[in-house]
Enzyme design. Sequence first.
Site, PDB file in Angstrom:
ATOM      1  CE  LYS A   1       5.559  -6.998  14.886  1.00 33.20           C
ATOM      2  NZ  LYS A   1       4.700  -5.694  15.136  1.00 33.20           N
TER       3      LYS A   1
ATOM      4  CB  CYS B   1       5.967  -4.766  20.287  1.00 37.75           C
ATOM      5  SG  CYS B   1       4.248  -4.523  20.288  1.00 37.75           S
TER       6      CYS B   1
ATOM      7  CE1 TYR C   1       5.492   0.526  25.436  1.00 35.08           C
ATOM      8  CE2 TYR C   1       3.314   0.793  26.247  1.00 35.08           C
ATOM      9  CZ  TYR C   1       4.260   0.677  24.972  1.00 35.08           C
ATOM     10  OH  TYR C   1       3.908   0.724  23.552  1.00 35.08           O
TER      11      TYR C   1
END
Length: 442
Positions: free
Chosen positions: A215, A269, A325
Amino acid sequence: MKFQKICVIGLGYIGLPTASTFAAHGVNVLGVDINSHIIETLNRGEIHIHEPGLREEVTKAIRSGKFRVASKPEEADAFIIAVPTPFHENKFGEYNGMTYKLADMRAVISAAESILPFLKKGNLVVLESTSPPRTTVDLIAPLLARTGLEAGRDFHLAYSPERVLPGQIMRELIENARVIGGVSPQSAEAGKELYSIFVQGQIIQTDATTAEMVKLMENTYRDVNIAIANEFSRLADKFGVDVWEAISIANLHPRVKILSPGPGVGGHCISVDPWFFVEAAPELTPLIYHSRQVNDAQPHFVVDTVKRALVTLSKKKIAVLGLAYKPDVDDLRESPANEVVHLLQDEGAQVKVWEPFKPDANLPDIQMASSLEDAIKDADAIMLLVKHTEFSQLNPEEIAKKTKARIAIDAVNGWNSEAWKESGFQLFHLGDNKSPAVNQKS
Ligand code: SAJ
């Protein structure tokens, strides 16, 4: 192993879609959240998150009786932890002159503690929260051992990250490939059995630390790749090259895929996860650390381009198009566009922002326009900061009729330079020192 009942702890962007999808597939689900407002909202049949398809799924699940919500866990066959892992606001790590952010694992710890009274032999516990490497084996397993039960022997413990894209969560949750890392092969197998209830994509079994790394590697790869694209934009600017043209040619190479420069990296993220590696091993991560620095500094480079266009920013009226964003989303949090606006204002510019996905955003220090026309009418320059589809489709001839501005600044390669120039604009393009020069000739 059969999963009749599961407990999902954390009902946010990942927990709520996961819980309701399990319920829709016939599992009895208890959704748990410490935020009483979330519990009340769900019990009223409403939801607190904007995600296409989620409301329908949650309402259906609650009506069917398969999905209940509460503030505390209960006994269950499996427990899924999907709580946030933000940064500490005022705590930083230091290594050799590098100052780095530190993950705040308190929500993960208290979620794991909340299941201690209910954990039984044969249960499965899955951590989904993005976490620093070794969290599952070094933090969660010892914490759950307080029950006297051992992870991998008495109960199963696994790590399984989500990799869904906001806006498409309900579909991607089902269709994406899913990695499940167990503290033992049996734990990974139990995890696979659980997620096979709804996952149609490939399920890959591995160990817990590998799954954690996968991840973080995915998002760090993107961050480093964007950092090099941003650095290329600065180099191209210095050497009188159009970085967009250069990248598109370089990407014709079958083994090269450079991402796009822009005003920086936002969201929750890509700009966050690389720090988990730096925190875990600062001595091994100079590249990851410096990529974060490059991307965080990119709004300053954008402001330099604006200065080149306008000479001085003092009292200049700038219409900014886009504050989200990234393109075509309404999420303004951690947006580099926001930072660019503040930097322009610090230099004395008067900025008006048009954000069609959140026209009534109420942000301190930012003046929002009520329409595109309102933003551009009296502007000295028009600046594109987010490549929303509707901005890419703007007709410069029409725009020219609605504004006195004759300077346009494109920070995201959303506009066709020639078309804007033909409509009377001097176009400045991020990472393209050719654009004003070409314009002066024409
Ligand atoms: N950006 C660039 N240049 C690019 C691509 C992106 O400057 O070439 C910027 C965007 O404008 C934005 C930021 O980077 O500010 C992040 O955007 P993103 O689309 O790369 O990532 P996120 O944060 O919206 O979502 C990602 C997703 N990953 C990918 O699209 C590969 C999602 O699948 C993950 O689940 C999510 O991160 C996550 O949770 O990790």
